[in-house]
Design a protein around this motif. Structure first.
Motif, PDB file in Angstrom:
ATOM      1  N   ALA A 156       0.828  -1.208   0.000  1.00 42.33           N
ATOM      2  CA  ALA A 156       0.000   0.000   0.000  1.00 42.33           C
ATOM      3  C   ALA A 156       0.860   1.255   0.000  1.00 42.33           C
ATOM      4  CB  ALA A 156      -0.929  -0.001   1.213  1.00 42.33           C
ATOM      5  N   ARG A 157       2.068   1.152   0.598  1.00 43.29           N
ATOM      6  CA  ARG A 157       2.945   2.321   0.640  1.00 43.29           C
ATOM      7  C   ARG A 157       3.374   2.731  -0.772  1.00 43.29           C
ATOM      8  NH1 ARG A 157       6.262   0.616   4.087  1.00 43.29           N
ATOM      9  NH2 ARG A 157       5.678   1.850   5.909  1.00 43.29           N
ATOM     10  N   ILE A 158       3.703   1.729  -1.621  1.00 50.10           N
ATOM     11  CA  ILE A 158       4.114   2.023  -2.994  1.00 50.10           C
ATOM     12  C   ILE A 158       2.958   2.625  -3.778  1.00 50.10           C
ATOM     13  CG2 ILE A 158       4.848   0.978  -5.179  1.00 50.10           C
ATOM     14  CD1 ILE A 158       6.461  -1.025  -3.535  1.00 50.10           C
ATOM     15  N   ILE A 159       1.767   2.074  -3.596  1.00 50.29           N
ATOM     16  CA  ILE A 159       0.589   2.594  -4.292  1.00 50.29           C
ATOM     17  C   ILE A 159       0.318   4.036  -3.861  1.00 50.29           C
ATOM     18  CG2 ILE A 159      -1.904   2.312  -4.604  1.00 50.29           C
ATOM     19  CD1 ILE A 159      -1.451  -0.718  -4.178  1.00 50.29           C
ATOM     20  N   ALA A 160       0.481   4.303  -2.555  1.00 48.47           N
ATOM     21  CA  ALA A 160       0.270   5.664  -2.059  1.00 48.47           C
ATOM     22  C   ALA A 160       1.270   6.636  -2.679  1.00 48.47           C
ATOM     23  CB  ALA A 160       0.391   5.689  -0.536  1.00 48.47           C
ATOM     24  N   VAL A 161       2.534   6.209  -2.790  1.00 47.52           N
ATOM     25  CA  VAL A 161       3.559   7.059  -3.395  1.00 47.52           C
ATOM     26  C   VAL A 161       3.216   7.367  -4.850  1.00 47.52           C
ATOM     27  CG1 VAL A 161       5.965   7.127  -4.163  1.00 47.52           C
ATOM     28  CG2 VAL A 161       5.416   6.355  -1.848  1.00 47.52           C
ATOM     29  N   LEU A 162       2.787   6.348  -5.587  1.00 49.93           N
ATOM     30  CA  LEU A 162       2.433   6.552  -6.994  1.00 49.93           C
ATOM     31  C   LEU A 162       1.237   7.486  -7.135  1.00 49.93           C
ATOM     32  CD1 LEU A 162       2.933   2.947  -8.422  1.00 49.93           C
ATOM     33  CD2 LEU A 162       4.309   4.977  -8.904  1.00 49.93           C
ATOM     34  N   ASN A 163       0.303   7.415  -6.211  1.00 45.44           N
ATOM     35  CA  ASN A 163      -0.840   8.320  -6.269  1.00 45.44           C
ATOM     36  C   ASN A 163      -0.433   9.758  -5.964  1.00 45.44           C
ATOM     37  OD1 ASN A 163      -3.123   6.734  -7.041  1.00 45.44           O
ATOM     38  ND2 ASN A 163      -3.044   5.734  -5.047  1.00 45.44           N
ATOM     39  N   ARG A 164       0.561   9.920  -5.085  1.00 45.24           N
ATOM     40  CA  ARG A 164       1.072  11.270  -4.839  1.00 45.24           C
ATOM     41  C   ARG A 164       1.743  11.822  -6.094  1.00 45.24           C
ATOM     42  NH1 ARG A 164       4.264   9.544   0.591  1.00 45.24           N
ATOM     43  NH2 ARG A 164       2.468   8.653   1.669  1.00 45.24           N
ATOM     44  N   ILE A 165       2.541  10.960  -6.744  1.00 43.79           N
ATOM     45  CA  ILE A 165       3.178  11.376  -7.999  1.00 43.79           C
ATOM     46  C   ILE A 165       2.113  11.733  -9.028  1.00 43.79           C
ATOM     47  CG2 ILE A 165       4.613  10.604  -9.926  1.00 43.79           C
ATOM     48  CD1 ILE A 165       6.098   8.806  -7.925  1.00 43.79           C
ATOM     49  N   SER A 166       1.026  10.952  -9.041  1.00 41.39           N
ATOM     50  CA  SER A 166      -0.060  11.196  -9.991  1.00 41.39           C
ATOM     51  C   SER A 166      -0.640  12.591  -9.824  1.00 41.39           C
ATOM     52  CB  SER A 166      -1.161  10.152  -9.794  1.00 41.39           C
ATOM     53  OG  SER A 166      -2.308  10.464 -10.548  1.00 41.39           O
ATOM     54  N   VAL A 167      -0.832  13.008  -8.572  1.00 38.74           N
ATOM     55  CA  VAL A 167      -1.392  14.346  -8.320  1.00 38.74           C
ATOM     56  C   VAL A 167      -0.484  15.424  -8.901  1.00 38.74           C
ATOM     57  CG1 VAL A 167      -1.940  16.029  -6.526  1.00 38.74           C
ATOM     58  CG2 VAL A 167      -2.689  13.667  -6.273  1.00 38.74           C
ATOM     59  N   TRP A 168       0.816  15.320  -8.642  1.00 42.99           N
ATOM     60  CA  TRP A 168       1.736  16.340  -9.130  1.00 42.99           C
ATOM     61  C   TRP A 168       1.907  16.270 -10.638  1.00 42.99           C
ATOM     62  CZ3 TRP A 168       2.114  20.160  -6.140  1.00 42.99           C
ATOM     63  CH2 TRP A 168       2.051  19.995  -4.753  1.00 42.99           C
TER      64      TRP A 168
END
Length: 484
Positions: A156-168
């Motif tokens: 879930a940590r990796i998915i969360a990081v990718l979603n943060r990247i997605s926002v930016w």
């Protein structure tokens, strides 16, 4: 909520917001549907329709957020429906869950296919001799969805990081595209161009054509239930999940309006753009040149890939929760969680498999594929409507969570239900005239098939074994079962 913990709480407030913001994804939605809007209402409906739809969807999101605060679980909509219903809890929960499931699977398939289509457009710009085919588009779609499935088996940590990247990625991409369209083109349309009305749908009624134009915004604003589905993995979910829903809608509304204005005022030859196979790409080429268009198209494709990834994550959590209550074939498989990653890996691959099944017809017919995934928006919004309607029916008996609308809960809920009914009807009405096998709107047929299958299954077996969300015991007993 009566369930032992299997999923880790790794999502902060920003991560929860990111999942819905990534699924709404204005770059993906607007670039996919702009051509329809140029013909159904034109600039007037694209600009002012977007503003109106944004306000209506915000009402839906706020009403959903109030429910999410009261019932923060991965089951989200179907769980809340089962808890809010006065009678027939199993039936309310059953239909909500299956509408949500089918809508999300259709969304994953549609987003993957859209990304593949724009990949093909990029290949044509890079190599003009390249001739795209439906089969190639399907193969690219398969690669995209399978890759997103692999990522969803990670922690879930990796998915969360990718979603943060997605926002930016999305925010910076919006600034770059809007800025380029505002600065580089030699000519822009006059301010009054935003009030121009165009109706080339084939229907003589301008009112009807304009109403169809509202679907551009409605198609874009889907999937914000993702924040609700990630509740069990979000810290302080009773507050952060509803905030994630409403913030995602507000920021998407603002960013989407900027993008629409930039695209609309950069249109050169309106007929040429509206009649092209990819109107937004044509606007970029005409205003910025092929080299810049290719660069910006990479940004759009990246946004679509992030959108599909977030959609699949939300889809996976819905399957996990629905199976936890025994509502799917092979439920014991789909609600299992990987001991290594603490994610529902098998549910992720079921979501991938179902999405690929929906993509298969596109090998032979784009119309057949459109007919199947047309249930995406209708299925999702009807699933949104059920718990909101049941909350309204409870009235003062509804027990709100810490994030609530207070005395505005009822009027906002009424607005939300009214908009869902109107937009669902619009999605099922004819959208082009004269009707043919290629222009016929298959959404009503797809919806009837889904409801017929769900009803047959319910009457045959499910009504005897599925009673809605399951409670595993009192809080102390459930806590003793926690595996994280």
């Amino acid at each position: 909520m009566g369930y032992p913990r299997k999923l880790t709480r790794r999502f902060q407030a920003f991560d929860n917001f990111a999942i819905s913001f990534s699924i709404i994804n204005v770059l993906s939605g607007i670039f996919s549907s702009l051509g329809f809007g140029l013909n159904a209402g034109g600039p007037r409906l694209l600009v002012f329709g977007w503003i109106g739809v944004s306000l209506m969807v915000l009402a839906v999101g706020a009403a959903m957020g109030e429910v999410a605060s009261a019932y923060p679980t991965s089951g989200a909509l179907y769980f809340a429906a089962g808890k809010l219903a006065k009678r027939h809890k199993g039936a309310w929960s059953w239909y909500t869950g299956w509408l949500n499931f089918v809508g999300q699977v259709g969304g994953t398939a549609a987003t993957g296919y859209a990304a593949a289509t724009f990949c093909q457009a990029l290949l044509v710009l890079q190599w003009p001799s390249y001739v795209p085919t439906m089969q190639q588009t399907v193969l690219i779609t398969v690669v995209i969805i399978v890759s997103q499935g692999v990522i969803n088996t990670c922690s879930a940590r990796i998915i969360a990081v990718l979603n943060r990247i997605s926002v930016w990625w999305l925010l910076i991409g919006l600034v770059v595209i809007v800025g380029a369209l505002a600065i580089i083109p030699d000519d822009h349309r006059s301010p009054s161009f935003a009030t121009e009305f165009v109706n080339t749908t084939g229907f003589s009624s301008g009112l009807y054509g304009g109403m169809l134009g509202l679907l551009v915004g409605t198609w874009t604003f889907t999937g914000f239930d993702g924040s609700f589905h990630m509740s069990e993995e979000t810290v302080r979910a009773t507050v952060n999940a509803p905030k994630g829903i409403t913030r995602a809608i507000v920021y998407s509304a603002i960013g989407g309006l900027m993008l629409i204005l930039a695209l609309v005022y950069s249109i050169g030859d309106y007929g040429k753009v509206a009649g092209s196979s990819a109107p937004p790409v044509q606007i970029l080429i005409d205003g910025l040149g092929i080299k810049m268009a290719k660069l910006l198209l990479v940004i759009v494709i990246g946004a679509m890939l992030f959108c599909g990834l977030a959609n699949l994550t939300s889809n996976t959590r819905q399957i996990f929760a629905f199976s936890r209550d025994g509502a799917m074939p092979g439920s014991h498989l789909w609600h299992s969680v990987s001991l290594r990653t603490r994610t529902p890996v098998k549910a992720a691959w079921l979501a991938v498999s179902c999405s690929l099944v929906l993509v298969i017809p596109a090998w032979w017919s784009h119309t057949a594929f459109t007919a199947i995934v047309s249930i995406n928006v209708v299925g999702l919004f009807l699933a949104y409507a059920v718990p909101i309607f049941l909350r309204l029916r409870l009235g003062a008996d509804f027990s709100p969570g810490p994030w609530n609308l207070g005395r505005w809960g009822i009027p906002v809920g009424v607005v939300a239900i009214s908009w869902i009914v109107l937009s669902s009807v619009l999605f099922m009405l004819p959208q082009a005239s004269p009707a043919s096998i290629d222009t016929f709107n298959y959404a009503p047929i797809a919806l009837l098939v889904v409801l017929a299958v769900a009803t047959f299954w319910w009457l045959a077996t499910a009504r005897r074994r599925f009673k809605g969300p399951v409670s595993y015991g009192c809080p102390q007993e459930v806590a003793a079962m926690d595996v994280v």
